[in-house]
Write a protein that holds these residues in place. Structure first.
Motif, mmCIF file in Angstrom:
data_model
loop_
_atom_site.group_PDB
_atom_site.id
_atom_site.type_symbol
_atom_site.label_atom_id
_atom_site.label_comp_id
_atom_site.label_asym_id
_atom_site.label_seq_id
_atom_site.Cartn_x
_atom_site.Cartn_y
_atom_site.Cartn_z
ATOM 1 N N ARG A 137 0.840 -1.210 0.000
ATOM 2 C CA ARG A 137 0.000 0.000 0.000
ATOM 3 C C ARG A 137 0.872 1.257 0.000
ATOM 4 O O ARG A 137 0.585 2.222 -0.715
ATOM 5 N N TYR A 138 1.942 1.245 0.804
ATOM 6 C CA TYR A 138 2.830 2.401 0.851
ATOM 7 C C TYR A 138 3.491 2.634 -0.500
ATOM 8 O O TYR A 138 3.593 3.769 -0.968
ATOM 9 N N ALA A 172 -4.313 4.337 -2.505
ATOM 10 C CA ALA A 172 -3.556 3.271 -1.842
ATOM 11 C C ALA A 172 -4.252 2.684 -0.629
ATOM 12 O O ALA A 172 -4.170 1.471 -0.396
ATOM 13 N N TYR A 173 -4.933 3.500 0.148
ATOM 14 C CA TYR A 173 -5.430 3.041 1.449
ATOM 15 C C TYR A 173 -6.933 2.901 1.569
ATOM 16 O O TYR A 173 -7.412 2.253 2.477
ATOM 17 N N LYS A 222 2.315 1.784 -3.401
ATOM 18 C CA LYS A 222 1.281 2.301 -4.310
ATOM 19 C C LYS A 222 1.063 3.790 -4.059
ATOM 20 O O LYS A 222 0.925 4.575 -5.002
ATOM 21 N N PHE A 223 1.035 4.190 -2.793
ATOM 22 C CA PHE A 223 0.888 5.603 -2.438
ATOM 23 C C PHE A 223 2.031 6.418 -3.025
ATOM 24 O O PHE A 223 1.811 7.434 -3.679
ATOM 25 N N THR A 274 1.841 6.556 -6.920
ATOM 26 C CA THR A 274 0.763 7.452 -7.361
ATOM 27 C C THR A 274 1.138 8.899 -7.109
ATOM 28 O O THR A 274 0.936 9.767 -7.964
#
Length: 71
Positions: free
Chosen positions: A31-32, A68-69, A34-35, A38
């Motif tokens: 997730r991190y 992401a989250y 992806k953050f 992005t």
């Protein structure tokens, strides 16, 4: 009086906990990443491209966070 101990359940429980921790860590890391990806991609866009997407620079961090989250 007989005494028996069952030690078999300790190892799988510990292994399950470790497996769960590793899976959670992996998911958080994904997730991190992806953050950050992005965020980088949106920051690389010029203002005209952001406007075409209906965004302005002040919205980039929030949009990346949601991507992401917040599924």
């Amino acid at each position: 009086m007989a005494y028996t101990a069952h030690h078999g359940a300790v190892a799988p429980t510990s292994a399950n906990r470790l497996s769960t921790l590793l899976n959670e860590f992996s998911a958080r890391l994904q997730r991190y990443r992806k953050f950050r990806q992005t965020l980088g991609e949106l920051n690389a866009l010029n203002d005209a491209a952001l406007t075409d997407l209906g965004l302005n620079r002040s919205m980039i961090r929030r949009v990346a966070y949601e991507a992401a989250y917040e599924h």
